[in-house]
Design a protein around this motif. Structure first.
Motif, mmCIF file in Angstrom:
data_model
loop_
_atom_site.group_PDB
_atom_site.id
_atom_site.type_symbol
_atom_site.label_atom_id
_atom_site.label_comp_id
_atom_site.label_asym_id
_atom_site.label_seq_id
_atom_site.Cartn_x
_atom_site.Cartn_y
_atom_site.Cartn_z
ATOM 1 N N LEU A 1 0.828 -1.203 0.000
ATOM 2 C CA LEU A 1 0.000 0.000 0.000
ATOM 3 C C LEU A 1 0.870 1.264 0.000
ATOM 4 O O LEU A 1 2.053 1.202 0.346
ATOM 5 N N GLY A 2 0.256 2.374 -0.339
ATOM 6 C CA GLY A 2 1.003 3.636 -0.341
ATOM 7 C C GLY A 2 0.065 4.828 -0.300
ATOM 8 O O GLY A 2 -1.132 4.686 -0.010
ATOM 9 N N LYS A 3 0.637 5.997 -0.624
ATOM 10 C CA LYS A 3 -0.112 7.254 -0.509
ATOM 11 C C LYS A 3 -1.441 7.228 -1.260
ATOM 12 O O LYS A 3 -2.421 7.808 -0.830
ATOM 13 N N SER A 4 -1.462 6.562 -2.431
ATOM 14 C CA SER A 4 -2.673 6.595 -3.258
ATOM 15 C C SER A 4 -3.724 5.575 -2.807
ATOM 16 O O SER A 4 -4.824 5.544 -3.350
ATOM 17 N N THR A 5 -3.369 4.731 -1.836
ATOM 18 C CA THR A 5 -4.290 3.659 -1.437
ATOM 19 C C THR A 5 -5.381 4.200 -0.521
ATOM 20 O O THR A 5 -5.090 4.906 0.449
ATOM 21 N N ASN A 6 -6.623 3.847 -0.845
ATOM 22 C CA ASN A 6 -7.732 4.183 0.059
ATOM 23 C C ASN A 6 -8.653 2.970 0.167
ATOM 24 O O ASN A 6 -8.421 1.935 -0.499
ATOM 25 N N LEU A 7 -9.668 3.097 0.997
ATOM 26 C CA LEU A 7 -10.543 1.949 1.248
ATOM 27 C C LEU A 7 -11.221 1.477 -0.038
ATOM 28 O O LEU A 7 -11.299 0.274 -0.307
ATOM 29 N N ALA A 8 -11.658 2.431 -0.869
ATOM 30 C CA ALA A 8 -12.366 2.067 -2.102
ATOM 31 C C ALA A 8 -11.463 1.219 -3.011
ATOM 32 O O ALA A 8 -11.906 0.228 -3.598
ATOM 33 N N SER A 9 -10.182 1.595 -3.104
ATOM 34 C CA SER A 9 -9.281 0.849 -3.991
ATOM 35 C C SER A 9 -9.049 -0.567 -3.455
ATOM 36 O O SER A 9 -8.911 -1.519 -4.222
ATOM 37 N N LEU A 10 -9.044 -0.711 -2.127
ATOM 38 C CA LEU A 10 -8.847 -2.044 -1.551
ATOM 39 C C LEU A 10 -10.125 -2.887 -1.667
ATOM 40 O O LEU A 10 -10.052 -4.098 -1.882
ATOM 41 N N GLU A 11 -11.269 -2.239 -1.542
ATOM 42 C CA GLU A 11 -12.540 -2.975 -1.709
ATOM 43 C C GLU A 11 -12.631 -3.526 -3.124
ATOM 44 O O GLU A 11 -13.005 -4.683 -3.339
ATOM 45 N N PHE A 12 -12.255 -2.699 -4.082
ATOM 46 C CA PHE A 12 -12.288 -3.117 -5.486
ATOM 47 C C PHE A 12 -11.311 -4.297 -5.693
ATOM 48 O O PHE A 12 -11.643 -5.307 -6.313
ATOM 49 N N THR A 13 -10.108 -4.166 -5.138
ATOM 50 C CA THR A 13 -9.091 -5.225 -5.283
ATOM 51 C C THR A 13 -9.579 -6.527 -4.642
ATOM 52 O O THR A 13 -9.417 -7.612 -5.213
ATOM 53 N N LEU A 14 -10.177 -6.399 -3.483
ATOM 54 C CA LEU A 14 -10.698 -7.581 -2.784
ATOM 55 C C LEU A 14 -11.726 -8.308 -3.650
ATOM 56 O O LEU A 14 -11.694 -9.535 -3.791
ATOM 57 N N ASP A 15 -12.606 -7.529 -4.252
ATOM 58 C CA ASP A 15 -13.657 -8.100 -5.089
ATOM 59 C C ASP A 15 -13.046 -8.842 -6.287
ATOM 60 O O ASP A 15 -13.381 -9.991 -6.564
ATOM 61 N N ILE A 16 -12.125 -8.179 -6.977
ATOM 62 C CA ILE A 16 -11.498 -8.790 -8.168
ATOM 63 C C ILE A 16 -10.717 -10.037 -7.756
ATOM 64 O O ILE A 16 -10.804 -11.095 -8.389
ATOM 65 N N LEU A 17 -9.971 -9.915 -6.671
ATOM 66 C CA LEU A 17 -9.110 -11.033 -6.260
ATOM 67 C C LEU A 17 -9.924 -12.241 -5.833
ATOM 68 O O LEU A 17 -9.629 -13.384 -6.222
ATOM 69 N N SER A 18 -10.979 -12.021 -5.055
ATOM 70 C CA SER A 18 -11.752 -13.199 -4.610
ATOM 71 C C SER A 18 -12.450 -13.857 -5.802
ATOM 72 O O SER A 18 -12.527 -15.082 -5.883
ATOM 73 N N ARG A 19 -12.901 -13.029 -6.749
ATOM 74 C CA ARG A 19 -13.537 -13.628 -7.939
ATOM 75 C C ARG A 19 -12.512 -14.382 -8.788
ATOM 76 O O ARG A 19 -12.786 -15.441 -9.333
ATOM 77 N N THR A 20 -11.309 -13.813 -8.873
ATOM 78 C CA THR A 20 -10.238 -14.462 -9.654
ATOM 79 C C THR A 20 -9.885 -15.817 -9.066
ATOM 80 O O THR A 20 -9.762 -16.816 -9.786
ATOM 81 N N VAL A 21 -9.707 -15.854 -7.751
ATOM 82 C CA VAL A 21 -9.334 -17.117 -7.103
ATOM 83 C C VAL A 21 -10.447 -18.146 -7.308
ATOM 84 O O VAL A 21 -10.180 -19.313 -7.656
ATOM 85 N N PHE A 22 -11.674 -17.710 -7.156
ATOM 86 C CA PHE A 22 -12.832 -18.595 -7.375
ATOM 87 C C PHE A 22 -12.768 -19.177 -8.800
ATOM 88 O O PHE A 22 -12.845 -20.386 -9.008
ATOM 89 N N ASP A 23 -12.593 -18.293 -9.782
ATOM 90 C CA ASP A 23 -12.584 -18.715 -11.196
ATOM 91 C C ASP A 23 -11.414 -19.645 -11.494
ATOM 92 O O ASP A 23 -11.571 -20.652 -12.190
ATOM 93 N N LEU A 24 -10.246 -19.300 -10.982
ATOM 94 C CA LEU A 24 -9.056 -20.111 -11.280
ATOM 95 C C LEU A 24 -9.184 -21.498 -10.663
ATOM 96 O O LEU A 24 -8.817 -22.504 -11.268
ATOM 97 N N ARG A 25 -9.742 -21.551 -9.463
ATOM 98 C CA ARG A 25 -9.925 -22.861 -8.819
ATOM 99 C C ARG A 25 -10.976 -23.678 -9.566
ATOM 100 O O ARG A 25 -10.836 -24.894 -9.699
ATOM 101 N N LYS A 26 -11.973 -22.997 -10.036
ATOM 102 C CA LYS A 26 -13.028 -23.674 -10.788
ATOM 103 C C LYS A 26 -12.449 -24.248 -12.087
ATOM 104 O O LYS A 26 -12.689 -25.397 -12.444
ATOM 105 N N LEU A 27 -11.656 -23.430 -12.743
ATOM 106 C CA LEU A 27 -11.043 -23.799 -14.018
ATOM 107 C C LEU A 27 -10.146 -25.024 -13.867
ATOM 108 O O LEU A 27 -10.091 -25.896 -14.737
ATOM 109 N N SER A 28 -9.420 -25.076 -12.753
ATOM 110 C CA SER A 28 -8.495 -26.199 -12.570
ATOM 111 C C SER A 28 -9.196 -27.391 -11.921
ATOM 112 O O SER A 28 -8.564 -28.396 -11.611
#
Ligand code: PLP
Length: 390
Positions: free
Chosen positions: A355-382
Motif C-alpha cells: 500500500l502507499g499514498k494513493s491507497t484508500n478503502l475504495a481501492s482495496l474494496e475493489f481489489t478484494l472483489d477482483i481477487l476473490s472472484r479471480t481465485v474462485f474462477d481459477l480454482r473452478k477452471l483447474s
C-alpha cells in the motif's frame, strides 16, 4: 476510482510532484558540478548540503555521516565489500539473515569466496531473527552483522535496536539494509547502535537511481567506487545533484507524514488482511502479524499460481507482485518464503500487495472483489474448487 490501482509500493513508488518540482532547477538552471568553485557549482553544492542535512535528520545522524550513492544496491555492496578490504587481516566471521535482499546476499557470496565465513541466523515463521540466536552465534572473531530492518517481501520488521546493542557490547560492526523502512519507520542510528545503513530514494516517492549510506563517524571502510575525491573519498563520481535533491526532499516529506501514514496504512492493511481471510478460503497470511510494515500485505493462496492472479489483477487495472518484484519471473519459490518454512506448493500462490499514498478503502474494496472472484474462477477452471470450498 483512479486507475491503475497501484499496490506495488515496495517495488517502487511514483515520484511526488513536489519532489520533482524541487529537482527540476538542478537539471536546467543550477546545473553546475558541485565540485567546482564558481557560483553555478556552489549553488549545486549548497543543494547537496541541504539534502545531506535532510537525510541525516531522518536518521538522527550527522550530515558528515551521510554518503550519496546510486541506490540501495550500491549502498549495500559498498558497506559489505568495503568492510572486507578494510579489515583484511582481522576477523572473518559474518552473521546475516536468510531473508536478505540479493543486494546483500550476492556480495556475501563473494566474501565467502574470499575466505570469509558467513553464518546465517535462523528466522521463525514470522520472518523475525531470534535474538537468542544472535547472542549464541556471536564469536570473538565476528567482524560484522548485517540484518535488514524490514523485509521487502513479507514486511517483517527486525529487532534492529536489540541487535545493535549486542553488536556494540561485543565490538562487532552492525549494518542494516533500511531500504524498505526508511521514511516508514522511525530510525535513530545512535539509539539503535547502527554503524552502517543503506537507503534508496525510489521507495519513498523520490527518484530512481539515487540512494545513500550512513556510515558512523570513525568506521573504517574502503571505497567501492574509485576515481575521485567526492563524498570525502568514500564514493567517487560526479554527484547526481537533481537525484540527491529529490532524495533529500522525499526524506523530509516522508518524515513529516510518517506518523499519520503509519496509522492510516496500518488500519487499511489490517482491514484488507481480515477481509481477505474472510473472503478467500484456504489463504495464509505470510510473516508476522505484529512486527510488520504498515504497508505490507503478503498472502499465499492454495491451489492458485501467483502469476495467474497477477495477470487477472493487471487486466482489471491493479498492479501487484508475485513474491518479490526482483524475483518475478522465477518459478522457484523465493528464498524468503523458503526461509520462513512455507511449503513449495503454497509458495507458488504467493502475492504481495503493498500500500502507499494513493491507497484508500475504495481501492482495496475493489481489489478484494477482483481477487476473490479471480481465485474462485481459477480454482473452478483447474477443477479444484470443491477442495478449497469452506
Ligand atoms: N534492499 C532492499 C530491501 C530492497 O527492497 C531493494 C529494492 O527493492 C534494494 C535493496 C535495492 O535498492 P535499489 O533498487 O535502490 O538498488
Amino acid at each position: 476510482m483512479q486507475f491503475p490501482i497501484y499496490l506495488d509500493h515496495s517495488a517502487t513508488t511514483p515520484l511526488d510532484p513536489k519532489v520533482l518540482e524541487a529537482m527540476l532547477p538542478y537539471f536546467t538552471e543550477s546545473y553546475g558540478n558541485p565540485a567546482t568553485l564558481y557560483n553555478l557549482g556552489m549553488m549545486a553544492n549548497e543543494a547537496v548540503t541541504t539534502a545531506r542535512e535532510e537525510v541525516a535528520n531522518v536518521l538522527c545522524a550527522s550530515p558528515d555521516e551521510i554518503y550519496f550513492t546510486s541506490g540501495g544496491t550500491e549502498s549495500d555492496n559498498t558497506c559489505l565489500l568495503g568492510v572486507q578490504s578494510s579489515f583484511q587481516d582481522r576477523s572473518r566471521h559474518i552473521l546475516t539473515s536468510p531473508i536478505e535482499h540479493h543486494a546483500i546476499s550476492a556480495p556475501l557470496e563473494r566474501l565467502t569466496r574470499a575466505g570469509y565465513e558467513i553464518e546465517t541466523l535462523p528466522v521463525g515463521k514470522d520472518g523475525i531473527v531470534d535474538l537468542r540466536e544472535v547472542e549464541k552465534r556471536l564469536r570473538k572473531d565476528t567482524l560484522l552483522i548485517t540484518v535488514m530492518h524490514a523485509n521487502n517481501e513479507i514486511g517483517s520488521v527486525q529487532y534492529v535496536q536489540e541487535i545493535g546493542a549486542l553488536c556494540r557490547e561485543r565490538g562487532v560492526l552492525f549494518h542494516t539494509d533500511a531500504v524498505q523502512s526508511f521514511g516508514k519507520l522511525p530510525i535513530d542510528v545512535r539509539a539503535m547502535n547502527i554503524d552502517m545503513l543503506s537507503i534508496s530514494a525510489h521507495k519513498l516517492y523520490g527518484p530512481k537511481g539515487v540512494g545513500a549510506m550512513y556510515i558512523r563517524r570513525g568506521t573504517p571502510l574502503n571505497p567501492f567506487q574509485l576515481g575521485g575525491e567526492q563524498e570525502h573519498g568514500r564514493r567517487a563520481g560526479t554527484l547526481n545533484v537533481p537525484g540527491i535533491v529529490g532524495l533529500g526532499k522525499a526524506a523530509l516529506f516522508a518524515s513529516r507524514d510518517m506518523e499519520s501514514e503509519i496509522v492510516r496504512l496500518s488500519a487499511l492493511r489490517d482491514w484488507f488482511i481480515t477481509s481477505l481471510e474472510n473472503s478467500i478460503p484456504c489463504l495464509a497470511i505470510s510473516g508476522s502479524r505484529s512486527r510488520r510494515l504498515s504497508n505490507n500485505v503478503h498472502i499465499c493462496v492454495e491451489g492458485v499460481a501467483g502469476e495467474s492472479m497477477l495477470l487477472a489483477l493487471d487486466a482489471a487495472g491493479i498492479c501487484a507482485a508475485a513474491g518479490s518484484a526482483c524475483s518475478t519471473g522465477a518459478t522457484e519459490p523465493s528464498h524468503v518464503l523458503k526461509a520462513i518454512g512455507i511449503p513449495r506448493e503454497l509458495a507458488q500462490g504467493a502475492l504481495r500487495l503493498t500500500l502507499g499514498k494513493s491507497t484508500n478503502l475504495a481501492s482495496l474494496e475493489f481489489t478484494l472483489d477482483i481477487l476473490s472472484r479471480t481465485v474462485f474462477d481459477l480454482r473452478k477452471l483447474s477443477g479444484t474448487f470443491q477442495r478449497y470450498a469452506t
